[in-house]
Scaffold this motif. Structure first.
Motif, PDB file in Angstrom:
ATOM      1  N   MET A   1       0.842  -1.203   0.000  1.00 33.65           N
ATOM      2  CA  MET A   1       0.000   0.000   0.000  1.00 33.65           C
ATOM      3  C   MET A   1       0.878   1.255   0.000  1.00 33.65           C
ATOM      4  SD  MET A   1      -3.178  -0.743  -0.111  1.00 33.65           S
ATOM      5  CE  MET A   1      -2.773  -2.132  -1.110  1.00 33.65           C
ATOM      6  N   LEU A   2       1.962   1.216   0.781  1.00 34.03           N
ATOM      7  CA  LEU A   2       2.885   2.346   0.832  1.00 34.03           C
ATOM      8  C   LEU A   2       3.617   2.491  -0.493  1.00 34.03           C
ATOM      9  CD1 LEU A   2       4.207   4.518   2.614  1.00 34.03           C
ATOM     10  CD2 LEU A   2       5.858   2.817   3.340  1.00 34.03           C
TER      11      LEU A   2
ATOM     12  N   THR B   1       1.798   4.236  -3.128  1.00 37.35           N
ATOM     13  CA  THR B   1       1.743   5.700  -3.011  1.00 37.35           C
ATOM     14  C   THR B   1       2.997   6.329  -3.618  1.00 37.35           C
ATOM     15  OG1 THR B   1       2.803   5.847  -0.845  1.00 37.35           O
ATOM     16  CG2 THR B   1       0.420   5.585  -0.854  1.00 37.35           C
TER      17      THR B   1
ATOM     18  N   ARG C   1      -3.177   9.978  -6.931  1.00 34.13           N
ATOM     19  CA  ARG C   1      -4.498   9.646  -6.369  1.00 34.13           C
ATOM     20  C   ARG C   1      -5.447   9.081  -7.411  1.00 34.13           C
ATOM     21  NH1 ARG C   1      -4.284  14.995  -4.372  1.00 34.13           N
ATOM     22  NH2 ARG C   1      -3.281  14.985  -2.353  1.00 34.13           N
ATOM     23  N   GLU C   2      -5.383   9.642  -8.607  1.00 37.68           N
ATOM     24  CA  GLU C   2      -6.351   9.223  -9.627  1.00 37.68           C
ATOM     25  C   GLU C   2      -6.114   7.770 -10.043  1.00 37.68           C
ATOM     26  OE1 GLU C   2      -4.680  12.379 -10.213  1.00 37.68           O
ATOM     27  OE2 GLU C   2      -6.332  13.180  -9.041  1.00 37.68           O
TER      28      GLU C   2
ATOM     29  N   ARG D   1      -4.369   5.434  -8.145  1.00 35.72           N
ATOM     30  CA  ARG D   1      -3.995   4.481  -7.101  1.00 35.72           C
ATOM     31  C   ARG D   1      -5.090   3.475  -6.766  1.00 35.72           C
ATOM     32  NH1 ARG D   1      -2.848   7.271  -2.391  1.00 35.72           N
ATOM     33  NH2 ARG D   1      -1.485   8.565  -3.640  1.00 35.72           N
ATOM     34  N   ALA D   2      -6.359   3.919  -6.785  1.00 34.34           N
ATOM     35  CA  ALA D   2      -7.435   2.967  -6.481  1.00 34.34           C
ATOM     36  C   ALA D   2      -7.419   1.843  -7.507  1.00 34.34           C
ATOM     37  CB  ALA D   2      -8.789   3.669  -6.485  1.00 34.34           C
ATOM     38  N   ARG D   3      -7.166   2.220  -8.755  1.00 31.16           N
ATOM     39  CA  ARG D   3      -7.105   1.216  -9.814  1.00 31.16           C
ATOM     40  C   ARG D   3      -5.964   0.233  -9.559  1.00 31.16           C
ATOM     41  NH1 ARG D   3      -5.729   2.756 -15.976  1.00 31.16           N
ATOM     42  NH2 ARG D   3      -5.877   0.668 -16.863  1.00 31.16           N
TER      43      ARG D   3
ATOM     44  N   THR E   1      -4.503  -0.435  -6.698  1.00 32.70           N
ATOM     45  CA  THR E   1      -4.810  -1.252  -5.529  1.00 32.70           C
ATOM     46  C   THR E   1      -5.805  -2.347  -5.886  1.00 32.70           C
ATOM     47  OG1 THR E   1      -4.582   0.773  -4.251  1.00 32.70           O
ATOM     48  CG2 THR E   1      -5.424  -1.132  -3.083  1.00 32.70           C
ATOM     49  N   GLY E   2      -6.792  -1.987  -6.723  1.00 29.58           N
ATOM     50  CA  GLY E   2      -7.765  -2.986  -7.175  1.00 29.58           C
ATOM     51  C   GLY E   2      -7.074  -4.145  -7.867  1.00 29.58           C
ATOM     52  N   TYR E   3      -6.121  -3.826  -8.752  1.00 25.90           N
ATOM     53  CA  TYR E   3      -5.377  -4.883  -9.436  1.00 25.90           C
ATOM     54  C   TYR E   3      -4.613  -5.746  -8.436  1.00 25.90           C
ATOM     55  CZ  TYR E   3      -6.183  -2.602 -13.952  1.00 25.90           C
ATOM     56  OH  TYR E   3      -6.752  -2.068 -15.070  1.00 25.90           O
TER      57      TYR E   3
ATOM     58  N   ALA F   1     -12.823  -5.940  -9.029  1.00 21.72           N
ATOM     59  CA  ALA F   1     -11.514  -5.342  -8.749  1.00 21.72           C
ATOM     60  C   ALA F   1     -10.844  -4.839 -10.024  1.00 21.72           C
ATOM     61  CB  ALA F   1     -10.618  -6.363  -8.058  1.00 21.72           C
TER      62      ALA F   1
ATOM     63  N   PRO G   1     -12.543   0.062  -9.721  1.00 21.28           N
ATOM     64  CA  PRO G   1     -11.759   1.094  -9.010  1.00 21.28           C
ATOM     65  C   PRO G   1     -11.228   2.203  -9.911  1.00 21.28           C
ATOM     66  CG  PRO G   1     -11.131  -1.070  -8.230  1.00 21.28           C
ATOM     67  CD  PRO G   1     -12.011  -1.283  -9.430  1.00 21.28           C
TER      68      PRO G   1
ATOM     69  N   SER H   1      -9.928  -1.003  -2.055  1.00 23.58           N
ATOM     70  CA  SER H   1      -8.921  -0.195  -2.750  1.00 23.58           C
ATOM     71  C   SER H   1      -9.172   1.293  -2.536  1.00 23.58           C
ATOM     72  CB  SER H   1      -8.886  -0.542  -4.234  1.00 23.58           C
ATOM     73  OG  SER H   1     -10.154  -0.398  -4.806  1.00 23.58           O
TER      74      SER H   1
ATOM     75  N   LEU I   1      -0.231   3.403   7.636  1.00 21.75           N
ATOM     76  CA  LEU I   1      -0.796   2.321   6.817  1.00 21.75           C
ATOM     77  C   LEU I   1      -0.673   0.986   7.544  1.00 21.75           C
ATOM     78  CD1 LEU I   1       0.419   3.295   3.234  1.00 21.75           C
ATOM     79  CD2 LEU I   1      -1.908   3.353   4.104  1.00 21.75           C
TER      80      LEU I   1
END
Lengths: 237, 201
Positions: free
Chosen positions: A130-131, A134, A139-140, A142-144, A146-148, B60, B64, B115, B134
């Motif tokens: 997770m770190l 970053t 931000r735009e 990162r969710a993607r 993390t999802g992967y 997933a 996201p 996520s 975190l």
């Protein structure tokens, strides 16, 4: 090389980062999840082969989470100091070795000790990644990303049963117990890391040069061909 | 440490905790719930168990990427938590087919929520505080992974039906969704500036 020429725009650089960074991270997370569930499959054999009771098994399973939870914050603080490449490689190497050592469990005490050590070794992978994300993704994106990364959990749950069952059939094949089959298959994995992580600093260099990596910068002179000792050195480099 | 114990970080931890309760309960109990659907071989139970995880993988992979602005993140997060609750609600009251569909519906949002939730601490902490923070968020979430399955087991033991546990978890998720409404990112304009936010989402 499409990757080398394509990284001229931010979108292409993003794509390059997804392609270079995510597969290894996903594989690492699948392994970490399989590792946790495999102990459930080895339960029967621990009982029969080593006389480890159900209660002792339950305690061992829980002890793992104790050290795992306690080590997460320190692990992430260390990673912030020493860098993600070394630290994530360290996590995977140590957990591979400890998983392999499970093959040599003699009884309850050694089982508990190894489970405690495994918790310490394996902690930090998830918060570490997770770190790490970053550092690379804004931000735009990162969710993607993390999802992967979390696809790892899905794959582990989809393939966990069949893989575990296949490993169990190795019982007696190499003169060891089924548990050792599970463990040894894990120990082989971390050695893939250094080459991949070498690719990361190439992307970083490309980024500093304003998204314009030269062809040579992206071509992967990864390590798998080199002898084992060279690879082992690369891990600690 | 001081940085981690702010209301917003604790709120994110609460939402993550509820999420982990659900995730680990499904991981541990789905096979046994499915095996009670009828006369199924181990192989068939395994195959049916993998269906919700395939749905989770699709979620997933595809969802996201839409979480690009604070407003969208929050909407996706709240929708995701409510969808998870709805799915588990359906799973707890219907027959085998709809029950499995309920689990699949719920699973689609598992990793969408997870996520997005990690964006919140990352938007408020920096450097060492972010690294430790975190770890802290994840360690607290891990507690949910303990609490969920054991509470589920206790409910099943006392009421004789695993479905009652699912209903409780669906309720917890609704509470988490309400809590998630109050989450704000560090760089997000505070309340009152909402109108301008709506224009750029």
């Amino acid at each position: 090389m499409t990757t080398a020429t394509a990284a001229r725009t931010p979108q292409a650089l993003n794509k390059l980062m997804f392609v270079k960074l995510m597969p290894l991270l996903i594989i690492a997370y699948i392994l970490s999840f399989l590792d946790r569930t495999n102990i459930a499959l080895a339960k029967h054999h621990l009982d029969v082969d080593l006389d480890i009771s159900a209660a002792a098994y339950g305690l061992g399973a829980g002890l793992f989470f104790l050290t795992y939870a306690l080590s997460e914050i320190p692990s992430n603080l260390i990673m912030h100091k020493v860098g993600a490449r070394f630290w994530i490689a360290r996590i995977m190497v140590t957990w591979g070795l400890i998983s392999a050592a499970m093959a040599f469990v003699q009884g309850e005490t050694s089982f508990y000790v190894l489970r405690l050590l495994l918790g310490i070794a394996e902690a930090g992978l998830f918060p570490g990644v997770m770190l790490y994300l970053t550092y690379w993704f804004n931000r735009e994106q990162r969710a993607r990303a993390t999802g992967y990364f979390l696809l790892g959990v899905c794959f582990a749950n989809i393939i966990g049963g069949p893989v575990g069952a296949a490993l169990m059939r190795m019982d007696g094949l190499l003169g060891g117990t089924a548990g050792s089959g599970c463990s040894c298959s894990k120990a082989c994995q971390p050695w893939r890391l250094p080459g991949w992580y070498g690719a990361n600093c190439r992307i970083a260099r490309a980024r500093r040069r304003g998204c314009r990596p030269r062809r040579r910068a992206v071509s992967n002179s990864a390590l798998p061909g080199k002898p084992k000792r060279a690879r082992a050195r690369a891990v600690t480099r | 440490m001081k940085n981690w114990l702010t209301p917003q970080i604790l709120l994110a931890i609460f939402v993550y905790f509820c999420h982990q309760i659900t995730l680990y309960t499904v991981i541990f109990f789905l096979p046994s719930i499915i095996s009670k659907y009828g006369e199924l071989s181990t192989m068939n139970v395994g195959l049916l168990t993998s269906l919700p995880w395939i749905a989770a993988a699709l979620g997933a992979l595809l969802i996201p990427r839409f979480a690009t602005t604070p407003g969208r993140c929050r909407r996706l997060l709240v929708t995701g938590l409510l969808t998870m609750a709805l799915g588990l609600g359906i799973a707890s009251i219907s027959g085998p087919v709809f029950s499995l569909l309920g689990f699949c519906l719920s699973a689609v949002m598992f990793f969408v929520v997870q996520s997005i939730i990690f964006l919140y601490p990352a938007s408020r902490l920096k450097g060492v505080a972010l690294a430790g923070g975190l770890g802290f968020v994840n360690a607290c979430g891990l507690l949910g992974g303990f609490v969920g399955p054991s509470a589920m087991g206790a409910i099943e033991m006392s009421t004789g039906n695993a479905m009652n546990g699912l209903k409780v978890i669906a309720l917890v998720l609704v509470v988490a969704a309400v809590a998630a409404l109050r989450l704000r990112m560090g760089h997000e304009p505070e309340r009152g500036a909402q109108a301008s936010e709506a224009s750029y989402t």
